[in-house]
Design an enzyme around this catalytic site. Sequence first.
Site, PDB file in Angstrom:
ATOM      1  N   HIS A 181       1.182  -1.255  -0.131  1.00 29.10           N
ATOM      2  CA  HIS A 181       0.713  -0.247  -0.455  1.00 29.10           C
ATOM      3  C   HIS A 181       0.642   1.338  -0.372  1.00 29.10           C
ATOM      4  O   HIS A 181       0.255   2.330   0.031  1.00 29.10           O
ATOM      5  CB  HIS A 181      -0.928   0.210   1.132  1.00 29.10           C
ATOM      6  CG  HIS A 181      -2.447  -1.260   1.309  1.00 29.10           C
ATOM      7  ND1 HIS A 181      -3.406  -1.067   0.681  1.00 29.10           N
ATOM      8  CD2 HIS A 181      -2.333  -2.383   1.072  1.00 29.10           C
ATOM      9  CE1 HIS A 181      -4.034  -1.446   0.642  1.00 29.10           C
ATOM     10  NE2 HIS A 181      -3.303  -2.565   0.894  1.00 29.10           N
TER      11      HIS A 181
ATOM     12  N   ASP B 168       3.114   9.335  -0.857  1.00 31.48           N
ATOM     13  CA  ASP B 168       2.205   8.245  -0.005  1.00 31.48           C
ATOM     14  C   ASP B 168       2.362   7.108  -1.195  1.00 31.48           C
ATOM     15  O   ASP B 168       1.975   7.542  -2.365  1.00 31.48           O
ATOM     16  CB  ASP B 168       1.389   9.698  -0.178  1.00 31.48           C
ATOM     17  CG  ASP B 168       0.184   9.005   0.875  1.00 31.48           C
ATOM     18  OD1 ASP B 168       0.113   7.763   0.623  1.00 31.48           O
ATOM     19  OD2 ASP B 168      -0.941  10.494   1.024  1.00 31.48           O
TER      20      ASP B 168
HETATM   21  C1  GDG Z   1      -2.124   3.771   3.171  1.00 30.76           C
HETATM   22  C2  GDG Z   1      -1.205   4.675   2.762  1.00 30.76           C
HETATM   23  C3  GDG Z   1      -3.204   4.591   0.825  1.00 30.76           C
HETATM   24  C4  GDG Z   1      -8.407   9.761   8.278  1.00 30.76           C
HETATM   25  N1  GDG Z   1      -8.714  10.364   9.224  1.00 30.76           N
HETATM   26  C5  GDG Z   1      -9.930   9.973   9.269  1.00 30.76           C
HETATM   27  C6  GDG Z   1     -10.430   9.003   8.560  1.00 30.76           C
HETATM   28  N2  GDG Z   1      -9.207   8.163   7.913  1.00 30.76           N
HETATM   29  C7  GDG Z   1      -9.564   7.619   6.547  1.00 30.76           C
HETATM   30  C8  GDG Z   1      -9.595   8.967   5.375  1.00 30.76           C
HETATM   31  C9  GDG Z   1      -9.109   8.100   4.136  1.00 30.76           C
HETATM   32  C10 GDG Z   1      -7.643   7.092   5.356  1.00 30.76           C
HETATM   33  O1  GDG Z   1      -8.228   7.282   6.610  1.00 30.76           O
HETATM   34  C11 GDG Z   1      -6.694   7.518   5.073  1.00 30.76           C
HETATM   35  O2  GDG Z   1      -6.266   6.419   3.990  1.00 30.76           O
HETATM   36  P1  GDG Z   1      -4.358   7.337   2.843  1.00 30.76           P
HETATM   37  O3  GDG Z   1      -4.754   6.474   1.783  1.00 30.76           O
HETATM   38  O4  GDG Z   1      -4.954   8.642   3.247  1.00 30.76           O
HETATM   39  O5  GDG Z   1      -3.430   7.377   4.036  1.00 30.76           O
HETATM   40  P2  GDG Z   1      -2.736   5.997   5.032  1.00 30.76           P
HETATM   41  O6  GDG Z   1      -4.262   5.762   6.295  1.00 30.76           O
HETATM   42  O7  GDG Z   1      -1.718   6.512   5.485  1.00 30.76           O
HETATM   43  O8  GDG Z   1      -3.052   4.875   3.802  1.00 30.76           O
HETATM   44  C12 GDG Z   1      -1.788   5.331   1.244  1.00 30.76           C
HETATM   45  C13 GDG Z   1      -3.512   3.605   1.704  1.00 30.76           C
HETATM   46  O9  GDG Z   1      -2.981   2.437   2.259  1.00 30.76           O
HETATM   47  C14 GDG Z   1      -4.555   2.331   0.774  1.00 30.76           C
HETATM   48  O10 GDG Z   1      -3.948   2.067   0.208  1.00 30.76           O
HETATM   49  O11 GDG Z   1      -3.720   5.087  -0.085  1.00 30.76           O
HETATM   50  O12 GDG Z   1      -0.806   5.491   0.840  1.00 30.76           O
HETATM   51  O13 GDG Z   1      -0.278   5.331   2.800  1.00 30.76           O
HETATM   52  O14 GDG Z   1      -9.930   6.743   4.038  1.00 30.76           O
HETATM   53  O15 GDG Z   1     -10.524   9.066   5.528  1.00 30.76           O
HETATM   54  N3  GDG Z   1     -11.772   8.479   8.558  1.00 30.76           N
HETATM   55  C15 GDG Z   1     -12.648   8.902   9.226  1.00 30.76           C
HETATM   56  N4  GDG Z   1     -12.178   9.632  10.324  1.00 30.76           N
HETATM   57  C16 GDG Z   1     -10.939  10.487  10.541  1.00 30.76           C
HETATM   58  O16 GDG Z   1     -10.464  10.705  11.676  1.00 30.76           O
HETATM   59  N5  GDG Z   1     -13.468   8.705   9.616  1.00 30.76           N
END
Ligand code: GDG
Length: 460
Positions: A154, A358
Amino acid sequence: MTGKLVVVSNRIPTGATPSGGLVVAVHDALTRSGGLWVGAHPDEGTPDQDGLTEIASGDYTRLAFHLTPEEYDSYYLGFANSVLWPLCHGRVDLVDIERGFEETYLAVNARVARLLADQIGEGDIVWVHDYHFLPLASELRKLGITARIGFFLHIPFPPLGALSTLPSPDDFAEWLSAYDLVGLQTRRDTASCLEMFRADPRAEFMTDGSVKFRDRSVSVRSFPIGIDAESFAEAAAVEGPDAELGIDMHEDLVIGVDRLDYSKGLPNRFRAFGKFLDSRAGTGRRASLLQIAPPTRERVAAYRAIRTELEEIAGRLNGEHAELDWTPIRYIHRGVERDTLARLHRRARACLVTSLADGMNLVAKEYVAAQDPEDPGVLILSRFAGAAEDMTEALLVNPYDIDETSEAIETAITMPLEERRRRHAHSLGVVHATNVTDWAQSFVSCLKTCTPTLDYRRAQ
Ligand code: GDG
């Protein structure tokens, strides 16, 4: 092949609001297909306990393995998050190699493989997620498991040179070669992975594009992850009073949503917002940045340091710019309900995704999905996020360039409606073309057949 799908990942959902991209995406995939999900028990560092425990199951079975406090420290906080995470995110300066980290990482993977082997039946396929389990297939092969095993990373694939930071740099290729399919987020990551194999004298490239490594062959492809855009858009469109969300309709709202991780580029984002506030001083036009940043891995020193740095910058900027009735930076160090988040995205004129590295960044896709297509906000997107490879009509920025990011905020907020609609339509097309259901189905069907193509989207 008629067996079940067995998924392995570090985190498994327990009913709490999910705040990690992987959990959200895989939960959706398994809810649709059914099967088995194995992950670490949510109680961090439970006392010594062997075997798998069933935890809240629904449409599929969830089994958890236990980590002792020592394992949690050396395997999870140690090798996974103080060695592999910074290595893959280009922060070799933060790599913290301690005696015993790698040994425990290998031992935990060997133990999980033993527990898993009993669960794998004839015809099952196994889908392993992320950097916590790089050696899992190799351990399963040692136990005689011949099932098809796929791996999805990821996070970014590390550049070739950075692999030398590992205690045993050659292990990476060895571990990955035990899988049938290695999936990566972007074409760039795929190129980096193939470069690693190309530089390895043990690897040989086959005419079908797969890599032969000793007696096995592995396919390497990109599968850009996405979101369930429809359900996010639905949640975003729920009407309700602005006051309920704490939004002042007389100011431009800019939003950021990230785990408080140094890879997300939050200090530079705040600095850029500070410059933007400087440029607006005296104009009477107000804009505020709402930054939601739930805590993560706080026992790792680098995470405590980023929190302190961010709080210092936010405090300083608010001290300089706040008025009696206005706080320009609202920084919330807690998780927020998904539905509230979706509604906030829809009300924000711009979203800042300024990652320094990322894998994909799902927030970028969620922001786009949440917009009203008739009057959309603008996504400001780091060119270092995997999402930027396809979302080329977002306002792409170099997050190291504070001036450029600051100017992009002004450009986003003042962008004419027609241009906003055009850019949004393109980004929304990308979000729909890479939705999470297709992502999971493509990976699984590719794992079943492993037909040679380097990018699943080109095969559709
Ligand atoms: C890894 C990789 C890759 C965040 N704060 C809250 C919340 N979130 C949710 C967001 C989003 C998820 O968490 C974060 O996903 P990201 O992709 O931005 O980042 P990582 O957590 O680092 O994920 C990344 C991912 O895996 C998938 O393959 O894209 O590059 O690092 O969905 O909305 N959700 C809620 N409250 C929050 O305060 N409900």
